[in-house]
Design a protein around this motif. Structure first.
Motif, PDB file in Angstrom:
ATOM      1  N   MET A   4       0.838  -1.213   0.000  1.00 13.21           N
ATOM      2  CA  MET A   4       0.000   0.000   0.000  1.00 13.21           C
ATOM      3  C   MET A   4       0.868   1.255   0.000  1.00 13.21           C
ATOM      4  SD  MET A   4      -2.907  -1.225   2.678  1.00 13.21           S
ATOM      5  CE  MET A   4      -3.526   0.370   3.110  1.00 13.21           C
ATOM      6  N   LEU A   5       1.966   1.199   0.727  1.00 10.34           N
ATOM      7  CA  LEU A   5       2.871   2.354   0.801  1.00 10.34           C
ATOM      8  C   LEU A   5       3.454   2.674  -0.581  1.00 10.34           C
ATOM      9  CD1 LEU A   5       4.250   4.392   2.746  1.00 10.34           C
ATOM     10  CD2 LEU A   5       6.100   2.753   2.979  1.00 10.34           C
ATOM     11  N   ILE A  43       0.524   3.937  -2.877  1.00 10.17           N
ATOM     12  CA  ILE A  43      -0.051   5.261  -2.642  1.00 10.17           C
ATOM     13  C   ILE A  43       0.957   6.374  -2.950  1.00 10.17           C
ATOM     14  CG2 ILE A  43       0.440   5.639  -0.159  1.00 10.17           C
ATOM     15  CD1 ILE A  43      -2.853   6.370  -2.016  1.00 10.17           C
ATOM     16  N   ARG A  79      -5.209   6.376  -9.372  1.00  6.00           N
ATOM     17  CA  ARG A  79      -5.994   7.605  -9.317  1.00  6.00           C
ATOM     18  C   ARG A  79      -5.718   8.427  -8.062  1.00  6.00           C
ATOM     19  NH1 ARG A  79      -9.368   7.436 -13.460  1.00  6.00           N
ATOM     20  NH2 ARG A  79     -10.170   5.379 -13.952  1.00  6.00           N
ATOM     21  N   PHE A  80      -5.288   7.749  -7.000  1.00  4.18           N
ATOM     22  CA  PHE A  80      -5.150   8.446  -5.708  1.00  4.18           C
ATOM     23  C   PHE A  80      -3.700   8.709  -5.300  1.00  4.18           C
ATOM     24  CE2 PHE A  80      -8.762   5.447  -5.538  1.00  4.18           C
ATOM     25  CZ  PHE A  80      -9.790   6.378  -5.517  1.00  4.18           C
ATOM     26  N   PHE A  82       0.164   9.803  -4.680  1.00  2.24           N
ATOM     27  CA  PHE A  82       0.756  11.149  -4.611  1.00  2.24           C
ATOM     28  C   PHE A  82       1.365  11.526  -5.954  1.00  2.24           C
ATOM     29  CE2 PHE A  82       0.838  10.010  -0.041  1.00  2.24           C
ATOM     30  CZ  PHE A  82       0.109  11.087   0.438  1.00  2.24           C
TER      31      PHE A  82
END
Lengths: 52, 307
Positions: free
Chosen positions: B96-97, B100, B236-237, B239
């Motif tokens: 996830m890190l 994202i 899409r999310f 950074f």
């Protein structure tokens, strides 16, 4: 007004996921899951190389 | 000027028409070397056993590769899930890190198997564009691979011997065959004796991907990679974002013709399929496409500067 609220919430998503990922890593470290990963990674994985 | 040419991999003014190595290629080579830096392992046919192997690397890089310095996140996820003792906090948190922060930039810039496919696609054979009606539904296959072979089967499908094998690694993973299987077989005569149907099957899968990579851009990333599927959810999310300045765009669609992943850049620039390779940026004659961790801020600053 409603749209800006949705946009604001959407902008928060990466920060929430980022915080959640750090939390997960922290919990994993406390539960010593990294040692489970290490144990698997330091031996030749027979399935991965097509034997097991 | 030089940096610009390096960054975008454009043709130089060199009369011999030589292409300079692109920034993407430099990063891909560096990351492949970094993740597989245990060079001694290749000569000895042994794998690295240091503590860095407790860390999951962001890419599909088999931990049985003699050079591997870290753990493959897909293999690790299957191992922890197969144990069925607890939720895979550490591996999932690591994935996830990476997802994202970077999204599928990992696929475009860091993955060694992506590099292999990119280089294979350079081989001068006729290139094939998969028709949309086949390409679009086939892209969902990687999500099925992630859900079934990486998550569900390792949890629920127990063999007669009472083990839950890592099904994706065992039956599909071409990175494992290329980086782990083949070098190990070359270096270890004992392992060679054990190779049978499964090894032949995996070599066949690898051969199919190698051959198709010459004709189609990144077929494994498009249709099969479970890690790409995971990062796609974050595109899409994340950074790191791609941005299109619509006021500059002239609608020439050069970006879409250049895109190796057949993304509709002008409609959906942060598509789950975008691997952020930056080829659209280089192709845009108006400089309407930009990207970065603080992309939105950059755009704002640029507009302010123009005013």
């Amino acid at each position: 007004m409603e749209k800006s609220k949705i946009n604001g919430k959407r902008k928060m998503v990466p920060f929430v996921v980022f915080a959640l990922s750090l939390l997960f890593i922290g919990i994993g470290l406390v539960k010593q899951e990294h040692l489970e990963v290490l144990q698997k990674a330091v031996r030749i994985c027979l399935e991965c190389i097509g034997i097991g | 000027m030089y940096r610009d040419r390096v960054r975008h991999g454009r043709k130089t003014g060199d009369p011999r028409g030589k292409r300079e190595i692109s920034f993407q290629r430099i990063v891909q080579l560096a990351s492949a070397a970094l993740f597989n830096g245990y060079v001694v392992g290749f000569a000895k046919g042994k794998i690295f056993t240091g503590k860095s192997k407790a860390f999951c690397v962001p890419v599909l890089n088999c931990y049985s590769c003699p050079g591997a310095l870290g753990a493959c996140p897909v293999g690790s996820l299957q191992t922890v899930l197969a144990g069925r003792s607890h939720f895979p906090f550490y591996v999932l948190g690591s994935l996830m890190l990476f997802g994202i922060v970077l999204g599928r930039l990992v696929c475009g810039f860091l993955c060694p198997f992506g590099l292999v496919q990119d280089l294979l696609h350079k081989i001068p054979v006729p290139k094939y564009k998969v028709p949309g009606k086949i390409d679009r539904p086939a892209r969902y296959l990687k999500y099925v691979v992630l859900l079934v072979l990486v998550v569900l089967l390792p949890i629920f499908a127990v063999t007669k011997g009472g083990v839950n094998p890592p099904y994706f690694c065992k039956y599909i993973c071409p990175a494992g065959t290329l980086g782990g299987g083949i070098p190990q077989m070359i270096a270890n005569p004992q392992l060679r004796k054990l190779a049978g149907f499964l090894f032949n099957w995996k070599v066949l899968v690898l051969a199919a991907i190698v051959i198709s990579s010459m004709f189609i851009n990144r077929p494994f990333c498009r249709y099969l990679c479970p890690l790409g599927a995971f990062y796609a959810v974050f595109n899409r999310f994340s950074f790191y974002q791609m941005h299109l300045d619509e006021s500059k765009c002239i609608g020439c669609k050069k970006c879409e013709r250049t895109c190796p992943m057949a993304v509709e850049v002008t409609k959906n620039i942060n598509s789950p399929e975008c691997i952020r390779c930056g080829k659209c940026k280089s192709a845009c004659p108006e400089g309407a496409i930009f990207s970065g961790l603080g992309g939105q801020r950059e755009q704002g600053k640029e507009v302010a500067d123009r005013v």
